[in-house]
Structure formats: C-alpha cells, structure tokens
Write a protein that holds these residues in place. Structure first.
Motif, PDB file in Angstrom:
ATOM      1  N   THR A 127     -34.497   5.161  30.449  1.00  0.00           N
ATOM      2  CA  THR A 127     -33.909   3.980  29.795  1.00  0.00           C
ATOM      3  C   THR A 127     -33.026   3.155  30.718  1.00  0.00           C
ATOM      4  OG1 THR A 127     -31.946   5.175  29.072  1.00  0.00           O
ATOM      5  CG2 THR A 127     -33.860   5.185  27.580  1.00  0.00           C
ATOM      6  N   HIS A 178     -29.973   3.688  30.963  1.00  0.00           N
ATOM      7  CA  HIS A 178     -28.630   3.814  30.408  1.00  0.00           C
ATOM      8  C   HIS A 178     -27.900   4.982  31.063  1.00  0.00           C
ATOM      9  CE1 HIS A 178     -30.429   1.369  27.159  1.00  0.00           C
ATOM     10  NE2 HIS A 178     -29.217   0.841  27.152  1.00  0.00           N
ATOM     11  N   SER A 182     -25.184   8.369  30.550  1.00  0.00           N
ATOM     12  CA  SER A 182     -24.636   9.359  29.631  1.00  0.00           C
ATOM     13  C   SER A 182     -23.583  10.167  30.373  1.00  0.00           C
ATOM     14  CB  SER A 182     -25.748  10.286  29.117  1.00  0.00           C
ATOM     15  OG  SER A 182     -26.265  11.054  30.197  1.00  0.00           O
ATOM     16  N   ALA A 193     -23.138  10.981  22.690  1.00  0.00           N
ATOM     17  CA  ALA A 193     -24.122  11.194  21.642  1.00  0.00           C
ATOM     18  C   ALA A 193     -25.465  10.624  22.096  1.00  0.00           C
ATOM     19  CB  ALA A 193     -23.658  10.520  20.357  1.00  0.00           C
ATOM     20  N   PRO A 194     -26.564  11.292  21.742  1.00  0.00           N
ATOM     21  CA  PRO A 194     -27.885  10.817  22.175  1.00  0.00           C
ATOM     22  C   PRO A 194     -28.175   9.370  21.755  1.00  0.00           C
ATOM     23  CG  PRO A 194     -28.057  12.997  21.196  1.00  0.00           C
ATOM     24  CD  PRO A 194     -26.642  12.523  20.986  1.00  0.00           C
ATOM     25  N   ASP A 195     -27.667   8.973  20.601  1.00  0.00           N
ATOM     26  CA  ASP A 195     -27.920   7.618  20.115  1.00  0.00           C
ATOM     27  C   ASP A 195     -26.857   6.618  20.567  1.00  0.00           C
ATOM     28  OD1 ASP A 195     -25.940   8.780  18.592  1.00  0.00           O
ATOM     29  OD2 ASP A 195     -26.570   7.802  16.730  1.00  0.00           O
ATOM     30  N   ALA A 196     -25.925   7.047  21.412  1.00  0.00           N
ATOM     31  CA  ALA A 196     -24.841   6.167  21.873  1.00  0.00           C
ATOM     32  C   ALA A 196     -24.882   6.033  23.389  1.00  0.00           C
ATOM     33  CB  ALA A 196     -23.492   6.716  21.418  1.00  0.00           C
ATOM     34  N   ALA A 197     -26.025   5.665  23.909  1.00  0.00           N
ATOM     35  CA  ALA A 197     -26.167   5.506  25.349  1.00  0.00           C
ATOM     36  C   ALA A 197     -25.277   4.366  25.844  1.00  0.00           C
ATOM     37  CB  ALA A 197     -27.618   5.221  25.706  1.00  0.00           C
TER      38      ALA A 197
END
Length: 178
Positions: A131, A133, A135, A149-153
């Motif tokens: 992506t 992004h 982490s 969090a996986p959905d908060a890149a």
C-alpha cells in the motif's frame, strides 16, 4: 531566539514562586521536624538556605524535563544545530548538553524501516510494500506492547512516528509501576 516579554517574566516569576512554596514548606518541615506553622521560625540564613535547597530540586527537575524534550525533538529528526538554536547555544554546546538526544542521522527517504527509542520504550516503523502506507509496533517501558491498527494505516512516516511516540509516552518509564 525569542525573548520573554516583561509581563511574561513577571507572570513566570510569580507562578514559579507560588509553585516553589509548597515544595519549600514540605522540604523544610521534613528537614527540621518542625510543624509547618513553626518551621520558618529560625535563623534567616537557615531559612534562605532551605529556599535555595528547594530551588535546587526544581532546577534538577527542569534539567530532566529539558533532556526529555531534547530527546523527543531528536527522535523526530531534529539535529544538534536545531536543538542548539532552540536553547540559544551552539551545535557543539547542544551535543555536550544532551549527548544522546540525536541518536540517528537524518532519515533517508529511501529507507523502509525506522526505529524510535523514546521514554524508555522502543518502536519500529515500517512501510507496507503493498500500500505504501506506514505502520508501527512498539513496546513501552512498562512492558505493554502496541501496534497501529490494521485499518488505521498512516500515510507518512512522520504520522506513524507520532502515533508510536504517543504510545511510548503513555507507557513511559515515568508511568511504569504506577
């Protein structure tokens, strides 16, 4: 370096005096064994030295907090020249004052992984190849582990560092064991 305005100096002096008083009272009472209402009944030299002792405690705390602020700035990428400018000293003076504040060279835009050492904990930042992004994962000084969090890149390395830094601060050495 911006100078403090006269009215700010007056307010600062007043606030510091008010903050010092309870500490001086507590330290003097402990040292003399006298109740608070009688502890200032002494030779003026002893009283003045008690106040000086309280200011020394404040000075040590300010130095500790200053070192934390310099280390935080260094961890986010500030160099010794910038630290020195903020403190009104040379780059060499900043390096001598806070020898561990700048622990890494300026980040290379091509680097995909970075590490942070803040508040007694560590965190790693990594770019997600699929992506682009960022982490983070980390372990605070209190042993608590955390991660983005996986959905908060995070869109940038700096954003990931900010989230990791906030986590490390929340789980800092100052909070460990409390």
């Amino acid at each position: 370096m911006p100078e403090i305005a006269p009215d700010e100096q007056t307010a600062l002096t007043k606030a510091l005096g008010e903050a010092l008083h309870p500490l001086a009272v507590s330290m003097r009472s402990r040292a003399t064994g006298l109740p608070e209402e009688r502890m200032w009944d002494a030779d003026p030299v002893e009283v003045a030295l008690s106040v000086l002792t309280a200011w020394k405690a404040v000075d040590l705390e300010v130095k500790r907090l200053t070192a934390i602020a310099a280390g935080t700035a260094g961890a986010y990428g500030a160099n010794y020249e910038q630290l020195g400018a903020a403190w009104g000293i040379t780059r060499q003076g900043a390096r001598k004052k806070w020898p561990g504040a700048v622990t890494r060279p300026a980040p290379d835009p091509g680097r995909e992984n970075l590490a942070l050492d803040l508040f007694g904990g560590t965190a790693g930042l990594a770019r997600v190849p699929s992506t682009g992004h960022w982490s983070w994962t980390g372990e605070g000084a209190d042993g608590v582990r955390g991660a983005s969090a996986p959905d908060a890149a995070c869109a940038t390395r700096e954003e990931a560092a900010a989230h990791a830094g906030a986590f490390l601060k929340e789980h800092s050495a100052d909070r460990a064991g409390t």
